[in-house]
Design a protein around this motif. Sequence first.
Motif, PDB file in Angstrom:
ATOM      1  N   TYR A 558       0.822  -1.210   0.000  1.00 47.92           N
ATOM      2  CA  TYR A 558       0.000   0.000   0.000  1.00 47.92           C
ATOM      3  C   TYR A 558       0.854   1.256   0.000  1.00 47.92           C
ATOM      4  CZ  TYR A 558      -3.622  -3.243   1.650  1.00 47.92           C
ATOM      5  OH  TYR A 558      -4.495  -4.288   1.779  1.00 47.92           O
ATOM      6  N   THR A 559       0.300   2.308  -0.569  1.00 39.75           N
ATOM      7  CA  THR A 559       0.895   3.628  -0.422  1.00 39.75           C
ATOM      8  C   THR A 559       0.376   4.268   0.858  1.00 39.75           C
ATOM      9  OG1 THR A 559      -0.859   4.863  -1.541  1.00 39.75           O
ATOM     10  CG2 THR A 559       0.859   3.878  -2.933  1.00 39.75           C
ATOM     11  N   GLU A 560       1.006   5.362   1.238  1.00 39.87           N
ATOM     12  CA  GLU A 560       0.441   6.174   2.306  1.00 39.87           C
ATOM     13  C   GLU A 560      -0.866   6.812   1.816  1.00 39.87           C
ATOM     14  OE1 GLU A 560       3.374   8.983   3.533  1.00 39.87           O
ATOM     15  OE2 GLU A 560       4.586   7.483   4.593  1.00 39.87           O
ATOM     16  N   THR A 561      -1.676   7.260   2.767  1.00 41.09           N
ATOM     17  CA  THR A 561      -2.972   7.853   2.442  1.00 41.09           C
ATOM     18  C   THR A 561      -2.839   9.351   2.224  1.00 41.09           C
ATOM     19  OG1 THR A 561      -4.073   6.171   3.787  1.00 41.09           O
ATOM     20  CG2 THR A 561      -5.350   8.126   3.243  1.00 41.09           C
ATOM     21  N   ILE A 562      -3.460   9.820   1.163  1.00 41.07           N
ATOM     22  CA  ILE A 562      -3.522  11.257   0.897  1.00 41.07           C
ATOM     23  C   ILE A 562      -4.995  11.633   0.810  1.00 41.07           C
ATOM     24  CG2 ILE A 562      -3.026  13.088  -0.733  1.00 41.07           C
ATOM     25  CD1 ILE A 562      -0.515  11.723  -1.482  1.00 41.07           C
ATOM     26  N   GLY A 563      -5.427  12.503   1.720  1.00 46.59           N
ATOM     27  CA  GLY A 563      -6.844  12.842   1.764  1.00 46.59           C
ATOM     28  C   GLY A 563      -7.657  11.621   2.150  1.00 46.59           C
ATOM     29  N   ARG A 564      -8.558  11.209   1.283  1.00 45.37           N
ATOM     30  CA  ARG A 564      -9.367  10.012   1.539  1.00 45.37           C
ATOM     31  C   ARG A 564      -8.893   8.837   0.709  1.00 45.37           C
ATOM     32  NH1 ARG A 564     -15.478  10.164   0.892  1.00 45.37           N
ATOM     33  NH2 ARG A 564     -15.157   8.185   1.959  1.00 45.37           N
ATOM     34  N   LEU A 565      -7.714   8.926   0.128  1.00 44.01           N
ATOM     35  CA  LEU A 565      -7.365   7.962  -0.909  1.00 44.01           C
ATOM     36  C   LEU A 565      -5.979   7.368  -0.681  1.00 44.01           C
ATOM     37  CD1 LEU A 565      -8.388   6.828  -3.672  1.00 44.01           C
ATOM     38  CD2 LEU A 565      -7.156   8.712  -4.749  1.00 44.01           C
ATOM     39  N   PHE A 566      -5.869   6.063  -0.913  1.00 50.14           N
ATOM     40  CA  PHE A 566      -4.561   5.428  -1.016  1.00 50.14           C
ATOM     41  C   PHE A 566      -4.638   4.371  -2.112  1.00 50.14           C
ATOM     42  CE2 PHE A 566      -6.891   3.016   2.167  1.00 50.14           C
ATOM     43  CZ  PHE A 566      -6.582   1.686   1.911  1.00 50.14           C
ATOM     44  N   PHE A 567      -3.477   3.899  -2.526  1.00 50.03           N
ATOM     45  CA  PHE A 567      -3.383   2.944  -3.625  1.00 50.03           C
ATOM     46  C   PHE A 567      -2.783   1.637  -3.120  1.00 50.03           C
ATOM     47  CE2 PHE A 567      -2.989   7.192  -5.534  1.00 50.03           C
ATOM     48  CZ  PHE A 567      -4.054   7.162  -6.415  1.00 50.03           C
ATOM     49  N   GLU A 568      -3.106   0.571  -3.843  1.00 51.75           N
ATOM     50  CA  GLU A 568      -2.617  -0.759  -3.500  1.00 51.75           C
ATOM     51  C   GLU A 568      -2.107  -1.425  -4.768  1.00 51.75           C
ATOM     52  OE1 GLU A 568      -4.327  -4.939  -1.463  1.00 51.75           O
ATOM     53  OE2 GLU A 568      -5.704  -3.308  -2.035  1.00 51.75           O
ATOM     54  N   LEU A 569      -0.999  -2.131  -4.644  1.00 51.58           N
ATOM     55  CA  LEU A 569      -0.476  -2.964  -5.723  1.00 51.58           C
ATOM     56  C   LEU A 569      -0.706  -4.415  -5.333  1.00 51.58           C
ATOM     57  CD1 LEU A 569       2.931  -1.141  -6.323  1.00 51.58           C
ATOM     58  CD2 LEU A 569       0.823  -0.890  -7.650  1.00 51.58           C
ATOM     59  N   VAL A 570      -1.309  -5.202  -6.224  1.00 50.84           N
ATOM     60  CA  VAL A 570      -1.636  -6.585  -5.877  1.00 50.84           C
ATOM     61  C   VAL A 570      -1.150  -7.539  -6.961  1.00 50.84           C
ATOM     62  CG1 VAL A 570      -3.709  -5.751  -4.696  1.00 50.84           C
ATOM     63  CG2 VAL A 570      -3.917  -6.694  -6.974  1.00 50.84           C
ATOM     64  N   GLU A 571      -0.762  -8.721  -6.498  1.00 50.01           N
ATOM     65  CA  GLU A 571      -0.388  -9.811  -7.398  1.00 50.01           C
ATOM     66  C   GLU A 571      -1.127 -11.062  -6.948  1.00 50.01           C
ATOM     67  OE1 GLU A 571       3.534 -12.458  -8.756  1.00 50.01           O
ATOM     68  OE2 GLU A 571       3.746 -10.835  -7.297  1.00 50.01           O
ATOM     69  N   ARG A 572      -1.937 -11.597  -7.825  1.00 50.14           N
ATOM     70  CA  ARG A 572      -2.696 -12.810  -7.537  1.00 50.14           C
ATOM     71  C   ARG A 572      -2.012 -13.990  -8.225  1.00 50.14           C
ATOM     72  NH1 ARG A 572      -7.825 -11.552  -5.596  1.00 50.14           N
ATOM     73  NH2 ARG A 572      -8.326  -9.314  -5.705  1.00 50.14           N
ATOM     74  N   LEU A 573      -1.762 -15.034  -7.463  1.00 55.74           N
ATOM     75  CA  LEU A 573      -1.074 -16.206  -7.989  1.00 55.74           C
ATOM     76  C   LEU A 573      -1.971 -17.430  -7.909  1.00 55.74           C
ATOM     77  CD1 LEU A 573       2.372 -15.600  -6.227  1.00 55.74           C
ATOM     78  CD2 LEU A 573       1.862 -15.250  -8.649  1.00 55.74           C
ATOM     79  N   ASN A 574      -2.091 -18.148  -9.021  1.00 51.75           N
ATOM     80  CA  ASN A 574      -2.769 -19.456  -9.059  1.00 51.75           C
ATOM     81  C   ASN A 574      -4.233 -19.389  -8.623  1.00 51.75           C
ATOM     82  OD1 ASN A 574      -0.278 -20.667  -9.802  1.00 51.75           O
ATOM     83  ND2 ASN A 574       0.332 -20.691  -7.641  1.00 51.75           N
ATOM     84  N   GLY A 575      -4.923 -18.316  -8.993  1.00 49.61           N
ATOM     85  CA  GLY A 575      -6.360 -18.256  -8.762  1.00 49.61           C
ATOM     86  C   GLY A 575      -6.797 -17.739  -7.415  1.00 49.61           C
ATOM     87  N   TYR A 576      -5.903 -17.091  -6.668  1.00 46.41           N
ATOM     88  CA  TYR A 576      -6.318 -16.493  -5.400  1.00 46.41           C
ATOM     89  C   TYR A 576      -7.474 -15.527  -5.661  1.00 46.41           C
ATOM     90  CZ  TYR A 576      -6.073 -13.823  -1.024  1.00 46.41           C
ATOM     91  OH  TYR A 576      -6.371 -13.205   0.167  1.00 46.41           O
ATOM     92  N   ASP A 577      -8.512 -15.614  -4.835  1.00 48.96           N
ATOM     93  CA  ASP A 577      -9.746 -14.885  -5.137  1.00 48.96           C
ATOM     94  C   ASP A 577     -10.146 -13.890  -4.064  1.00 48.96           C
ATOM     95  OD1 ASP A 577     -11.827 -14.436  -6.999  1.00 48.96           O
ATOM     96  OD2 ASP A 577     -13.208 -15.618  -5.780  1.00 48.96           O
TER      97      ASP A 577
END
Length: 593
Positions: A558-577
């Motif tokens: 995750y990034t830090e939060t700015i205002g009401r918003l932050f960002f996330e980077l995700v990697e799904r492997l082998n069908g994680y849901d």
Amino acid sequence: MRTSIATVSLSGSLTEKLTAAARAGFDGVEIFENDLIGCPLSPEEIRDRTADLGLTIDLYQPMRDIEAVSPDEFAGNLRRAEHKFRLMRRLGADTVLVCSSVSPHAVDNDALAAAHLRRLAELAQGFGIRVAYEALAWGRHVSTYDHAWRIVEAADHPALGVCLDSFHILARGSDPAGIAAIPGDKIFFVQLADAPLMALDVLQWSRHYRCFPGQGDLDVTALVRAVVRAGYRGPLSLEVFNDVFRQADAGHTATDAQRSLAVLQESAGLTTPPAPVLPTGFAFAEIATADTERVAPLLTALGFSRTARHPGKPVDLWEQGEARILLNTDTDGHRPDPSLTAIGLESPDPAAAASRAESLLAPVLPRRRAPEDAPLDAVAAPDGTEFFFCATDRPGHPSWTGDFPPALHRPGGDGIGIRRIDHVALTQPWHHFDEAALFHRSVLGLQPHASVDLADPYGLLRSRAASNPEGTVRIALGVGPSPTDDPARPQHLAFATDDVVTAARRARAAGLPMLQVPGNYYDDLAARHAFAPGELETYRELGILYDRDEKGEFRHCYTETIGRLFFELVERLNGYDGYGAQNAPVRLTAQRT
């Protein structure tokens, strides 16, 4: 079928409740006795006000503890009933709800109960009133609908029938198939409510946690099908006791209630509104802020390129892979902090999706556009988020991307490796959570997942995700623990990448401020899972969190939060849901410190 709602389901004064029900499109109401008693209007004035609003009074309720008592007590009950029947004549109501007795003085004697109810019906008939007998799930001796019907059948009076309540029937696990044994003309009234499955005393469950059909776990659809097959042709009425609804805006709740009945009638095969149109992906996410200097550097560090600017609006298009962000500064200074305000959904048929939304009372939003702008329908979700139905760059369909001039420049390279928007997380107002779940399921066509509780340092947060079958559209809905919880809890955008380690390294090198994860988290992670040499150290260095389920693995940061918003980077492997719910407590704690 006609629709009705009990005034106890809405907040406010009786006149406010009547106005809300009429504006939401209900045909009638059940007037709850406490609402009438506390109203300054006379019964005649209430009758006239209701008629002026285009409503009928379908039921007066409740009349309690009538049957199977001593002769002296029953004589007093008849005197009480006669007074209520005279009141109902003034009010213009012709059906009264009589609940099965919970009095400690009632005896377990069906023949006596039938005799008393017959005598009550005889009295009611003289006033032109019908008696609908309902089995309360916690009734002292009569607690099931089939038992109530046996007593009504034995009483054998034309002014006496049954009221069937979905909560009382389904909460006890009774099979609604038995309703087929009841003649349709003896089903005087049908009340509907849903509820989440809970291990609670049935009375407390009923009084505090009922919700509208489609928002809980009971099979209300099966019950509606059963009463229709039995020949019932009266109104479908909502009777919902709910602590949240008692505090929420009556107009908003009434609209939510009417939408639930529309979806219920569709699922029961009674109506055929426009069919659901399942979205296939995210077209864009729009961030609104009066201060682009707080967001633009973040997007740049995330590898996005500003590729275009709208010629008539202060809106910039940022792109990376198939992920598109609209950065909108047309806020009139009302949004100094960045917030997620709109989502574009790819739709096989945008017009049909908008028609579906409008049929389910989702407000279609006016859009300021130039004549050359592409037509684009948008509807408002309960939390105010705007959802646009898009056909991006699809032959034969107008595309919103045509509103932008040729690109300033195309993104160079692959940024940090972001491919698309993986999911969005939207914080809901405390009193809109169940409504939001129904909206995303019925209006947008998404399949809701199980609700989960997440531990926050200052309480429990409730979260529920909804997605399309392919997992290309995922929306996570969250809500705080109480009405006093911070209404500005952060929202976030999650971006999919094939290699979160590489993406995180590139983002950090570009100066992206990342959320600091406590070292204790990684010590605990080492105890729970085995990792390849150096893997856990890499996660610790980059602030990457890890989860796995029976399908696959999940790596995210995750990034830090700015205002009401932050960002996330995700990697799904082998069908994680999933969404990494196991890691939510540490993320929430880190964001609070």
